[in-house]
Design a protein around this motif. Structure first.
Motif, mmCIF file in Angstrom:
data_model
loop_
_atom_site.group_PDB
_atom_site.id
_atom_site.type_symbol
_atom_site.label_atom_id
_atom_site.label_comp_id
_atom_site.label_asym_id
_atom_site.label_seq_id
_atom_site.Cartn_x
_atom_site.Cartn_y
_atom_site.Cartn_z
ATOM 1 N N UNK A 111 0.797 -1.240 0.000
ATOM 2 C CA UNK A 111 0.000 0.000 0.000
ATOM 3 C C UNK A 111 0.824 1.282 0.000
ATOM 4 N N UNK A 112 1.923 1.378 0.727
ATOM 5 C CA UNK A 112 2.691 2.635 0.682
ATOM 6 C C UNK A 112 3.245 2.962 -0.701
ATOM 7 N N UNK A 113 3.297 1.988 -1.582
ATOM 8 C CA UNK A 113 3.861 2.190 -2.912
ATOM 9 C C UNK A 113 2.809 2.479 -3.982
ATOM 10 N N UNK A 114 1.545 2.314 -3.651
ATOM 11 C CA UNK A 114 0.490 2.517 -4.644
ATOM 12 C C UNK A 114 0.415 3.990 -5.053
ATOM 13 N N UNK A 115 0.207 4.254 -6.335
ATOM 14 C CA UNK A 115 0.080 5.649 -6.777
ATOM 15 C C UNK A 115 -1.204 6.287 -6.251
ATOM 16 N N UNK A 116 -1.223 7.596 -6.225
ATOM 17 C CA UNK A 116 -2.397 8.313 -5.713
ATOM 18 C C UNK A 116 -3.636 8.072 -6.575
ATOM 19 N N UNK A 117 -3.445 7.807 -7.843
ATOM 20 C CA UNK A 117 -4.581 7.654 -8.743
ATOM 21 C C UNK A 117 -5.067 6.210 -8.869
ATOM 22 N N UNK A 118 -4.811 5.388 -7.861
ATOM 23 C CA UNK A 118 -5.234 3.987 -7.896
ATOM 24 C C UNK A 118 -6.742 3.874 -7.666
ATOM 25 N N UNK A 119 -7.356 2.958 -8.394
ATOM 26 C CA UNK A 119 -8.768 2.629 -8.173
ATOM 27 C C UNK A 119 -8.801 1.433 -7.230
ATOM 28 N N UNK A 120 -9.470 1.578 -6.107
ATOM 29 C CA UNK A 120 -9.594 0.503 -5.133
ATOM 30 C C UNK A 120 -10.856 -0.294 -5.439
ATOM 31 N N UNK A 121 -10.668 -1.557 -5.787
ATOM 32 C CA UNK A 121 -11.769 -2.456 -6.129
ATOM 33 C C UNK A 121 -11.904 -3.465 -4.990
ATOM 34 N N UNK A 122 -13.082 -3.533 -4.410
ATOM 35 C CA UNK A 122 -13.317 -4.432 -3.283
ATOM 36 C C UNK A 122 -14.329 -5.495 -3.701
ATOM 37 N N UNK A 123 -13.994 -6.755 -3.425
ATOM 38 C CA UNK A 123 -14.888 -7.862 -3.729
ATOM 39 C C UNK A 123 -15.300 -8.506 -2.410
ATOM 40 N N UNK A 124 -16.585 -8.428 -2.119
ATOM 41 C CA UNK A 124 -17.135 -9.014 -0.894
ATOM 42 C C UNK A 124 -18.035 -10.188 -1.252
ATOM 43 N N UNK A 125 -17.819 -11.318 -0.601
ATOM 44 C CA UNK A 125 -18.657 -12.491 -0.799
ATOM 45 C C UNK A 125 -19.869 -12.362 0.112
ATOM 46 N N UNK A 126 -21.054 -12.424 -0.487
ATOM 47 C CA UNK A 126 -22.297 -12.325 0.264
ATOM 48 C C UNK A 126 -22.686 -13.698 0.815
ATOM 49 N N UNK A 127 -23.586 -13.722 1.759
ATOM 50 C CA UNK A 127 -24.002 -14.982 2.384
ATOM 51 C C UNK A 127 -24.548 -15.982 1.371
ATOM 52 N N UNK A 128 -25.202 -15.482 0.326
ATOM 53 C CA UNK A 128 -25.785 -16.365 -0.686
ATOM 54 C C UNK A 128 -24.783 -16.751 -1.771
ATOM 55 N N UNK A 129 -23.526 -16.314 -1.652
ATOM 56 C CA UNK A 129 -22.496 -16.652 -2.626
ATOM 57 C C UNK A 129 -22.290 -15.610 -3.714
ATOM 58 N N UNK A 130 -23.200 -14.642 -3.806
ATOM 59 C CA UNK A 130 -23.016 -13.555 -4.768
ATOM 60 C C UNK A 130 -21.775 -12.758 -4.398
ATOM 61 N N UNK A 131 -21.257 -12.015 -5.351
ATOM 62 C CA UNK A 131 -20.117 -11.124 -5.110
ATOM 63 C C UNK A 131 -20.578 -9.685 -5.287
ATOM 64 N N UNK A 132 -20.333 -8.872 -4.282
ATOM 65 C CA UNK A 132 -20.583 -7.451 -4.383
ATOM 66 C C UNK A 132 -19.247 -6.804 -4.715
ATOM 67 N N UNK A 133 -19.178 -6.221 -5.894
ATOM 68 C CA UNK A 133 -17.943 -5.582 -6.350
ATOM 69 C C UNK A 133 -18.162 -4.082 -6.317
ATOM 70 N N UNK A 134 -17.310 -3.389 -5.590
ATOM 71 C CA UNK A 134 -17.415 -1.932 -5.504
ATOM 72 C C UNK A 134 -16.044 -1.340 -5.775
ATOM 73 N N UNK A 135 -16.040 -0.126 -6.259
ATOM 74 C CA UNK A 135 -14.764 0.530 -6.563
ATOM 75 C C UNK A 135 -14.888 2.029 -6.343
ATOM 76 N N UNK A 136 -13.753 2.617 -5.947
ATOM 77 C CA UNK A 136 -13.698 4.059 -5.767
ATOM 78 C C UNK A 136 -12.304 4.537 -6.140
ATOM 79 N N UNK A 137 -12.250 5.802 -6.485
ATOM 80 C CA UNK A 137 -10.991 6.426 -6.899
ATOM 81 C C UNK A 137 -10.609 7.445 -5.858
#
Length: 139
Positions: free
Chosen positions: A113-139
């Motif tokens: 993380x200390x090496x990531x550029x400032x303009x990185x898009x953070x993509x988070x993948x969360x596994x839901x209880x039913x097995x679906x994936x919630x994918x979210x991203x922010x800049x």
């Protein structure tokens, strides 16, 4: 901001296309998620949406894979799960990749993380209880 609930493997292509379109000027994407959340599988879909015919696999032991696109560009896929310290990323020459203007898709970015550029898009993948994936991203 980007958010997509993915219920099937077939829906990953659509989700990948939406992610790319949501951040048209960004080239460095950091993928966060627990082991088995589907980071590599989603990165495969992103790479195919970006136009690579190459076989996309996790670079767990190599740390980095390069895929060529149909347009002649490069996509760099990193997996930092096995690095022990930041020095390994320096030895890899991470700056040459992150600031190349090519797409850089990073698994286990928490390790560098200390090496990531400032303009990185953070993509988070969360596994839901039913097995679906919630994918979210922010800049």
């Amino acid at each position: 901001m980007y958010s997509e609930n993915v219920t099937t493997i077939k829906a990953l292509g659509r989700a990948a296309k939406k992610l790319i379109n949501a951040f048209p000027d960004q080239r460095v994407f950091a993928f966060y998620g627990k082991m088995g959340a589907g980071k590599t599988t989603f990165i495969q879909a992103v790479c195919h949406e970006l136009g690579t015919p190459d076989n996309v696999t996790s670079p767990t032991f190599a740390l980095i894979n390069e895929y060529k696109t149909d347009a002649g560009g490069s996509i760099f896929h990193f997996d930092f799960y096995r690095i022990k310290d930041l020095e390994e990323a320096f030895d890899l020459g991470y700056e040459d990749y992150f600031y190349s203007g090519n797409y850089c898709l990073i698994e286990w970015p928490e390790k560098i993380e200390p090496l990531l550029p400032q303009n990185v898009v953070e993509v988070k993948i969360d596994v839901q209880e039913n097995g679906d994936r919630l994918i979210s991203a922010k800049f």
